[in-house]
Each structure stands twice: as C-alpha cells, then as structure tokens.
Scaffold this motif. Sequence first.
Motif, PDB file in Angstrom:
ATOM      1  N   ASN A 211       0.825  -1.201   0.000  1.00  0.00           N
ATOM      2  CA  ASN A 211       0.000   0.000   0.000  1.00  0.00           C
ATOM      3  C   ASN A 211       0.855   1.244   0.000  1.00  0.00           C
ATOM      4  N   SER A 212       1.891   1.188   0.801  1.00  0.00           N
ATOM      5  CA  SER A 212       2.645   2.390   1.072  1.00  0.00           C
ATOM      6  C   SER A 212       4.032   1.958   1.531  1.00  0.00           C
ATOM      7  N   VAL A 213       5.055   2.696   1.124  1.00  0.00           N
ATOM      8  CA  VAL A 213       6.413   2.309   1.490  1.00  0.00           C
ATOM      9  C   VAL A 213       7.251   3.531   1.824  1.00  0.00           C
ATOM     10  N   LEU A 214       8.125   3.374   2.818  1.00  0.00           N
ATOM     11  CA  LEU A 214       9.048   4.451   3.189  1.00  0.00           C
ATOM     12  C   LEU A 214      10.443   4.039   2.750  1.00  0.00           C
ATOM     13  N   LEU A 215      11.067   4.863   1.940  1.00  0.00           N
ATOM     14  CA  LEU A 215      12.404   4.562   1.435  1.00  0.00           C
ATOM     15  C   LEU A 215      13.415   5.530   2.011  1.00  0.00           C
ATOM     16  N   SER A 216      14.481   4.981   2.574  1.00  0.00           N
ATOM     17  CA  SER A 216      15.498   5.823   3.190  1.00  0.00           C
ATOM     18  C   SER A 216      16.520   6.277   2.165  1.00  0.00           C
ATOM     19  N   LEU A 217      16.920   7.522   2.301  1.00  0.00           N
ATOM     20  CA  LEU A 217      17.948   8.073   1.420  1.00  0.00           C
ATOM     21  C   LEU A 217      19.263   8.104   2.195  1.00  0.00           C
ATOM     22  N   THR A 218      20.360   8.264   1.482  1.00  0.00           N
ATOM     23  CA  THR A 218      21.660   8.234   2.156  1.00  0.00           C
ATOM     24  C   THR A 218      21.927   9.521   2.945  1.00  0.00           C
ATOM     25  N   ASN A 219      21.137  10.576   2.715  1.00  0.00           N
ATOM     26  CA  ASN A 219      21.368  11.840   3.427  1.00  0.00           C
ATOM     27  C   ASN A 219      20.458  12.009   4.639  1.00  0.00           C
ATOM     28  N   GLU A 220      20.035  10.905   5.232  1.00  0.00           N
ATOM     29  CA  GLU A 220      19.168  10.917   6.416  1.00  0.00           C
ATOM     30  C   GLU A 220      17.735  11.324   6.077  1.00  0.00           C
ATOM     31  N   GLY A 221      17.466  11.483   4.824  1.00  0.00           N
ATOM     32  CA  GLY A 221      16.103  11.796   4.427  1.00  0.00           C
ATOM     33  C   GLY A 221      15.345  10.515   4.116  1.00  0.00           C
ATOM     34  N   ALA A 222      14.044  10.639   3.970  1.00  0.00           N
ATOM     35  CA  ALA A 222      13.220   9.486   3.606  1.00  0.00           C
ATOM     36  C   ALA A 222      12.013   9.966   2.810  1.00  0.00           C
ATOM     37  N   VAL A 223      11.619   9.159   1.830  1.00  0.00           N
ATOM     38  CA  VAL A 223      10.406   9.481   1.064  1.00  0.00           C
ATOM     39  C   VAL A 223       9.382   8.374   1.225  1.00  0.00           C
ATOM     40  N   ILE A 224       8.155   8.785   1.437  1.00  0.00           N
ATOM     41  CA  ILE A 224       7.061   7.834   1.540  1.00  0.00           C
ATOM     42  C   ILE A 224       6.277   7.875   0.242  1.00  0.00           C
TER      43      ILE A 224
END
Length: 303
Positions: A211-224
């Motif tokens: 349904n929904s996923v949170l992906l971590s970025l290498t700069n401490e950010g994350a996109v859902i």
Amino acid sequence: MSRTIVRTALVVATYGRRLGLRLDDGSAGAGRIKGKTIQPVCGDKVEVQPIANEPDWLITKILPRVNQLTRPNQRGKIEVLAANLDAIVIVVADSPVPDWFIVDRYICAGELMGATSAVVFNKADLGQIEESSANALAGYARIGYVTLRCSAMQGRNLEPLLDFLAARTAIIVGQSGVGKSSIINKLTGYAARSVAPLSVVSGEGRHTTVNSVLLSLTNEGAVIDSPGVRDYAPAIDRPTDVAHGFREILKSSRLCKFSNCRHLKEPACNVKADVAAGKIDERRYESYRRLLFAAERLAERFR
Ligand code: GDP
Ligand code: ZN
C-alpha cells in the motif's frame, strides 16, 4: 520468570494487516498488529514484541505521532496516509494537465499539520513549460515554497530535490502519471531500494501488494510513496482553520477590519482588496473559498 522484550521500530511498509519494519538496531523485520485496535502507517514509530516461534513481531502500540496526513475516504471516514512528516513533495507536470487546486489542498494540509511543501515540476525535458504552469510555480515561490524543475527520465536537476529531502521525512504525492515512481527510483537508486522490504511474503506464501512504502535516502532523508493518492482534500472541521492553510491569506487577513472576517463579503476585508489588486493569486483565493465552504459543511454536520 520470563521478561517481555519490548523494542521500537519504524513502519516502512504497509500491506494491509502486515507491515514492514525497521527495528531500532537498523535491521529489517515484519510486523503484525495485535487485534484490530491500532492502525499504524508509514512513518509511525511503534513498540513491538517478539512472537514465540515466529519471525514476525507483534506491534502492540503506536508511539505518539508528531502529526499525520489525513483525508476522508469514500465512506466519509478519516484515513491516515502517513505519520510524522516534515514535508510534502507535490509533483506536477505539463502532462497530465495539472490541477493546481489539488496542489493548493496538499499545501494547505501541510501548513495545518506543520509540514513544509515543495512543488516539483517534472518532465521538464518535454520542451517549453506551459505559461500557466510557469506562472503557478512562480506564484508558489513568491509566497515562500520551494519549487523545482526536473526530469526524472533524463535524471536532470534532481540534486536540489535530494537536498530538500536531507534529514527530512517526506511523502511524495501528485496526480497519477506525473512521474512520482520515476523520481523515487532515481533518488533512491538500487542500493537504497534493496533495503526496503518491497515484497514481504504474506502468511499464505504469496507476495502481497504494497500500500505504502518508506524509502530511506543516504542523506538521512526518507520518502514515503503512497500509491493511489490521486485526488486529495483535507478534512478540516473548523472553518477558521482554513485561512491558516494559506499563508499569504493569513498574513493579509491581519489587516481585515473584523477579526472573524471570512474574507468573502465582509466590509473592509484586506484579503479581498489584495485579490483585487493582484497581490493574492485568484486561484489560491478560490482554493481558500472552496475549502472554507467544505469546512463549513463539515462543521454543520457535527453541530
Ligand atoms: P506516477 O504515476 O506519478 O508514479 O508516474 P510514473 O513514474 O509511473 O511515470 C508516468 C509516465 O511518465 C511514465 O511513462 C514515465 O516514463 C513518464 N515519465 C516520468 N518522468 C518523466 C520525465 O521526467 N520526462 C518524461 N518525458 N517522461 C517521464
Ligand atoms: Zn477579510
């Protein structure tokens, strides 16, 4: 005497009753919800306990949310799309034809929940940007929102978006076909993607749809990434809140004669004057009016 082990985890994927987790030590896991009492979403921090003889974790509690992005679903119930958000990334393009009212509604929701917004114009490779789109973007920039132009297909100008996302958790939204998935793929690359449990096998041994996923970025950010979020309208039940979702209207309203001015037909309304003078964008004002009427209808129902 046995001691219950309680740990915390971040919800990184939802598949109905089953969830993808990142445990406090950084390891990946899968979780199940205890009963039907709680409904964790991506971005939630939860408490989990091990289940005897099973690899899954039992999710017992959602830790208090800083904020949540909600919308009414088809049955009028409030649905939570994601929690603990720092930002909303709203993607638009010239194809499909943009609906700027949707953008305004997301920005409004962001303001009310304390999340900043960025408007990302994708498919900049398609040639000259439409004048209406250029004007709308300039309008958002004027009132203080981050605006960016990029091409996910060509991988161009995505660095400013990556910088915007640094140390932030953001949800990426926008009409279907604007390029949200393409942008996420480019941002995360395959290395980051592989850590997300994109295909947790369900209890029946089948791969269930995410349904929904949170992906971590290498700069401490994350996109859902929350597929299926096409149209959007926040559920605002206090009409006076609506102006707080439109920062230029809120600012202008301080000079209205009446403190309870709705900025519709009231005398000596500074907002109306600013709209007439072209200082406040007419579409933004129309977005405000529509949300105000919707909020008044909602408030009416609960009286
Ligand atoms: P989503 O529905 O918002 O996730 O959009 P997708 O990422 O699935 O993209 C929709 C369509 O637009 C696909 O055919 C993509 O190849 C195309 N697309 C995505 N980004 C770009 C871009 O930067 N330029 C162009 N020309 N096409 C793009
Ligand atoms: Zn007013």
